[in-house]
Scaffold this motif. Structure first.
Motif, PDB file in Angstrom:
ATOM      1  N   ALA A  15       0.828  -1.202   0.000  1.00 28.22           N
ATOM      2  CA  ALA A  15       0.000   0.000   0.000  1.00 28.22           C
ATOM      3  C   ALA A  15       0.866   1.258   0.000  1.00 28.22           C
ATOM      4  O   ALA A  15       0.575   2.235  -0.704  1.00 28.22           O
ATOM      5  CB  ALA A  15      -0.934  -0.003   1.216  1.00 28.22           C
ATOM      6  N   ARG A  16       1.949   1.226   0.782  1.00 27.96           N
ATOM      7  CA  ARG A  16       2.832   2.394   0.809  1.00 27.96           C
ATOM      8  C   ARG A  16       3.597   2.522  -0.504  1.00 27.96           C
ATOM      9  O   ARG A  16       3.866   3.636  -0.969  1.00 27.96           O
ATOM     10  CB  ARG A  16       3.787   2.295   2.003  1.00 27.96           C
ATOM     11  N   ALA A  34      -5.988   8.826  -1.346  1.00 26.07           N
ATOM     12  CA  ALA A  34      -6.841   7.744  -0.847  1.00 26.07           C
ATOM     13  C   ALA A  34      -7.771   7.245  -1.940  1.00 26.07           C
ATOM     14  O   ALA A  34      -7.981   6.036  -2.099  1.00 26.07           O
ATOM     15  CB  ALA A  34      -7.648   8.226   0.361  1.00 26.07           C
ATOM     16  N   GLN A  35      -8.301   8.183  -2.739  1.00 25.46           N
ATOM     17  CA  GLN A  35      -9.186   7.783  -3.837  1.00 25.46           C
ATOM     18  C   GLN A  35      -8.430   6.948  -4.868  1.00 25.46           C
ATOM     19  O   GLN A  35      -8.895   5.877  -5.289  1.00 25.46           O
ATOM     20  CB  GLN A  35      -9.776   9.023  -4.516  1.00 25.46           C
ATOM     21  N   PRO A  42      -8.119   7.491   6.621  1.00 36.47           N
ATOM     22  CA  PRO A  42      -7.295   7.332   7.840  1.00 36.47           C
ATOM     23  C   PRO A  42      -6.120   6.374   7.619  1.00 36.47           C
ATOM     24  O   PRO A  42      -5.019   6.627   8.112  1.00 36.47           O
ATOM     25  CB  PRO A  42      -8.293   6.768   8.860  1.00 36.47           C
ATOM     26  N   GLN A  43      -6.370   5.268   6.887  1.00 31.29           N
ATOM     27  CA  GLN A  43      -5.279   4.336   6.601  1.00 31.29           C
ATOM     28  C   GLN A  43      -4.219   4.997   5.731  1.00 31.29           C
ATOM     29  O   GLN A  43      -3.020   4.840   5.951  1.00 31.29           O
ATOM     30  CB  GLN A  43      -5.829   3.090   5.894  1.00 31.29           C
ATOM     31  N   THR A  44      -4.686   5.752   4.730  1.00 28.72           N
ATOM     32  CA  THR A  44      -3.750   6.439   3.838  1.00 28.72           C
ATOM     33  C   THR A  44      -2.899   7.440   4.610  1.00 28.72           C
ATOM     34  O   THR A  44      -1.684   7.554   4.389  1.00 28.72           O
ATOM     35  CB  THR A  44      -4.525   7.154   2.711  1.00 28.72           C
ATOM     36  N   THR A  45      -3.524   8.160   5.535  1.00 24.60           N
ATOM     37  CA  THR A  45      -2.784   9.130   6.350  1.00 24.60           C
ATOM     38  C   THR A  45      -1.692   8.432   7.158  1.00 24.60           C
ATOM     39  O   THR A  45      -0.551   8.914   7.240  1.00 24.60           O
ATOM     40  CB  THR A  45      -3.740   9.879   7.281  1.00 24.60           C
ATOM     41  N   THR A  50       4.134   7.224   7.933  1.00 28.33           N
ATOM     42  CA  THR A  50       5.251   6.279   8.002  1.00 28.33           C
ATOM     43  C   THR A  50       6.294   6.611   6.946  1.00 28.33           C
ATOM     44  O   THR A  50       7.504   6.606   7.223  1.00 28.33           O
ATOM     45  CB  THR A  50       4.745   4.837   7.789  1.00 28.33           C
ATOM     46  N   LEU A  51       5.839   6.923   5.753  1.00 26.90           N
ATOM     47  CA  LEU A  51       6.764   7.283   4.673  1.00 26.90           C
ATOM     48  C   LEU A  51       7.489   8.595   4.984  1.00 26.90           C
ATOM     49  O   LEU A  51       8.679   8.742   4.673  1.00 26.90           O
ATOM     50  CB  LEU A  51       6.004   7.407   3.348  1.00 26.90           C
TER      51      LEU A  51
END
Length: 277
Positions: A15-16, A34-35, A42-45, A50-51
């Motif tokens: 995902a990252r 996110a789209q 929230p997961q994307t944030t 982390t990145l």
């Protein structure tokens, strides 16, 4: 963890990695990312944070939005590091080349090993011109402390050695990986044999048999070493003849040319070093 470990851990998540690919195209806000990634915001944030901690992205707030952008430098540094690692593994004449050579020999010998005696009569010959006189060479061929310095292929070490330089004398050679300092890894090889002929400074002949995992003999190698004095030192002729080959001996026989060659190269290097001191 160091910076490289943190970066690799951050990039390891699919995902990252998808977000990194999207940000390589252009800076984008969280909602759009996110789209495009078909993920919840929230997961994307969390992934973007982390990145950012790993140093591969940066962000700035613009009004109500937070825009993320890719930082190319860490990726270029990682690519350069990976290239250096690959170049080290791929260096001409290096361990990887030997590994590949041995792999090809394995395939050939395993196909040939269909029944007992399949390799009987096979022979191998080696010649090394050594920068030491016959007396010094003879000591390195027969004295265990000196034998232990060279009598293994590359990346291995002698873990047990006995060599009785007399007709009927016992030979034991066991070796392990050079980095296996505590004996936790399996034995890399073990052979037992008998000395047949001893003519100090001229000829040494012996029989040596590598052991299979169950303790049976894989084959018998009849080894004949002849020493000839030269104007610069000694020519060492080595001849190896195979008898009593079992079907299970293929892996051992595949390594004879490489193993003997590397050992003799180490002998030559050892003697050359001593001659310059």
């Amino acid at each position: 963890m160091d910076a490289v470990d943190i970066l690799l851990t951050a990039l390891a998540d699919p995902a990252r990695w998808r977000l990194v690919s999207l940000l390589a195209e252009r800076p984008r806000p969280v909602g759009v990312l996110a789209q495009l990634a078909q993920a919840r915001q929230p997961q994307t944030t969390k992934h973007l944070q982390t990145l950012e901690r790993a140093g591969v992205v940066t962000s700035q707030r613009t009004g109500q939005r937070r825009i993320y952008a890719l930082r190319p430098t860490p990726l270029r540094d990682l690519a350069a590091l990976l290239n250096r690692i690959a170049d080290t593994a791929d260096q001409a004449g290096g361990p990887r080349e030997t590994y590949n050579h041995y792999g090809l020999s394995l395939d050939v010998e395993r196909l040939a090993a269909e029944e007992p005696g399949w390799a009987d009569g096979r022979s191998f010959s080696f010649l090394r011109s050594l920068t030491a006189g016959p007396e010094q060479v003879w000591r390195h061929l027969t004295e265990p402390p000196l034998l232990a310095r060279w009598w293994t292929p590359d990346d291995l070490r002698v873990s047990e050695l006995a060599f009785e330089a007399r007709p009927g004398g016992q030979i034991i050679l066991e070796y392990r990986d050079a980095e296996d300092t505590d004996g936790s890894d399996q034995v890399a090889g073990r052979a037992e044999g008998i000395v047949d002929d001893v003519r100090p400074g001229e000829r040494l002949a012996y029989r040596s048999s590598p052991l299979l995992p169950d303790g049976d003999l894989a084959f018998t190698a009849h080894v004949d070493l002849g020493l000839r004095p030269t104007s610069t030192g000694t020519d060492l002729d080595v001849h190896v003849r195979i008898t009593d080959s079992t079907v299970e001996s293929a892996d051992f026989i595949a390594g004879i040319e490489i193993g003997f060659g590397q050992s003799l190269d180490k002998l030559a290097a050892t003697l050359a070093t001593r001659s310059t001191k």
